[in-house]
Design a protein around this motif. Structure first.
Motif, PDB file in Angstrom:
ATOM      1  N   THR A  63       0.840  -1.196   0.000  1.00 45.74           N
ATOM      2  CA  THR A  63       0.000   0.000   0.000  1.00 45.74           C
ATOM      3  C   THR A  63       0.878   1.249   0.000  1.00 45.74           C
ATOM      4  N   LYS A  64       1.911   1.251   0.856  1.00 48.16           N
ATOM      5  CA  LYS A  64       2.847   2.380   0.930  1.00 48.16           C
ATOM      6  C   LYS A  64       3.483   2.618  -0.441  1.00 48.16           C
ATOM      7  N   GLN A  65       3.917   1.528  -1.061  1.00 58.25           N
ATOM      8  CA  GLN A  65       4.581   1.628  -2.363  1.00 58.25           C
ATOM      9  C   GLN A  65       3.611   2.142  -3.425  1.00 58.25           C
ATOM     10  N   ALA A  66       2.420   1.563  -3.512  1.00 53.58           N
ATOM     11  CA  ALA A  66       1.445   1.961  -4.535  1.00 53.58           C
ATOM     12  C   ALA A  66       1.017   3.415  -4.353  1.00 53.58           C
ATOM     13  N   CYS A  67       0.779   3.830  -3.105  1.00 50.29           N
ATOM     14  CA  CYS A  67       0.354   5.217  -2.851  1.00 50.29           C
ATOM     15  C   CYS A  67       1.485   6.197  -3.173  1.00 50.29           C
ATOM     16  N   GLY A  68       2.718   5.799  -2.919  1.00 47.47           N
ATOM     17  CA  GLY A  68       3.871   6.634  -3.273  1.00 47.47           C
ATOM     18  C   GLY A  68       3.974   6.817  -4.776  1.00 47.47           C
ATOM     19  N   VAL A  69       3.761   5.741  -5.517  1.00 47.07           N
ATOM     20  CA  VAL A  69       3.804   5.797  -6.977  1.00 47.07           C
ATOM     21  C   VAL A  69       2.640   6.662  -7.481  1.00 47.07           C
ATOM     22  N   GLN A  70       1.444   6.468  -6.888  1.00 52.52           N
ATOM     23  CA  GLN A  70       0.271   7.250  -7.297  1.00 52.52           C
ATOM     24  C   GLN A  70       0.537   8.749  -7.097  1.00 52.52           C
ATOM     25  N   GLU A  71       1.164   9.093  -5.968  1.00 54.61           N
ATOM     26  CA  GLU A  71       1.486  10.487  -5.668  1.00 54.61           C
ATOM     27  C   GLU A  71       2.465  11.068  -6.698  1.00 54.61           C
ATOM     28  N   ALA A  72       3.393  10.234  -7.163  1.00 58.69           N
ATOM     29  CA  ALA A  72       4.412  10.682  -8.126  1.00 58.69           C
ATOM     30  C   ALA A  72       3.916  10.625  -9.574  1.00 58.69           C
ATOM     31  N   LEU A  73       2.727  10.063  -9.779  1.00 59.22           N
ATOM     32  CA  LEU A  73       2.198   9.860 -11.133  1.00 59.22           C
ATOM     33  C   LEU A  73       2.189  11.127 -12.004  1.00 59.22           C
ATOM     34  N   PRO A  74       1.768  12.292 -11.483  1.00 63.78           N
ATOM     35  CA  PRO A  74       1.787  13.490 -12.346  1.00 63.78           C
ATOM     36  C   PRO A  74       3.195  13.799 -12.869  1.00 63.78           C
ATOM     37  N   GLN A  75       4.209  13.706 -11.995  1.00 61.15           N
ATOM     38  CA  GLN A  75       5.589  13.971 -12.439  1.00 61.15           C
ATOM     39  C   GLN A  75       6.064  12.883 -13.395  1.00 61.15           C
ATOM     40  N   LEU A  76       5.755  11.626 -13.090  1.00 61.51           N
ATOM     41  CA  LEU A  76       6.160  10.529 -13.970  1.00 61.51           C
ATOM     42  C   LEU A  76       5.491  10.681 -15.336  1.00 61.51           C
TER      43      LEU A  76
END
Length: 155
Positions: free
Chosen positions: A47-60
């Protein structure tokens, strides 16, 4: 199986994913992407990993990077996980762990003295040419998104 390494061609894949999608290496041809493998949907580390990726999604996304999470879970728990945390990127089901085996992340693990086969938390940054640019083995969920952003910015 040949050991995967940076600079080598990423193995091909095709899987069912959250939101009724299908993800495949063929559809990503010519685009850089992050393929990240995680052990189990809706567990604390995942969950921590997925939410971190989701948060970075706009920059990615601005860097032109597609993101796909892969677990050995069947689709129902994956859909529930994606919906619960509003994960916009596809989460794919690799129930037969064929993709995980191709990437060398279906490994022997041990917990409480018992050994079993499971998914190693590993990520692959693949360039637009289909070659592995960066690999992260035994990823730390908290640091993952920042590491990916840094590497993707250098593409």
């Amino acid at each position: 199986m040949t050991e995967l390494a940076e600079g080598k061609k990423a193995p091909a894949f095709k899987m069912k994913a959250s939101g009724g999608r299908e993800v495949s290496s063929a559809a990503l041809k010519g685009k850089p992407y992050l393929l990240y493998f995680y052990p189990k949907a809706d567990t604390p580390g995942c969950t921590k990993q997925a939410c971190g990726v989701q948060e970075a999604l706009p920059q990615l996304g601005r860097l032109g990077l597609e993101v796909i999470g892969v677990s050995p879970d069947p689709m129902p728990p994956i859909e529930k996980f994606a919906k619960k945390y509003n994960l916009a990127f596809p989460l794919a089901s690799d129930e037969d762990h064929k993709v995980a085996e191709a990437y060398g992340v279906w490994v022997e693990k041990s917990m409480y003295g018992k050994t079993y086969m499971g998914m190693e938390r590993t990520s692959f940054l693949v360039g637009a040419d289909g070659k592995i640019v960066k690999m992260w083995r035994k990823v730390k969920p908290e640091a993952h998104a920042a590491q990916v952003l840094e590497a993707a910015a250098a593409l």
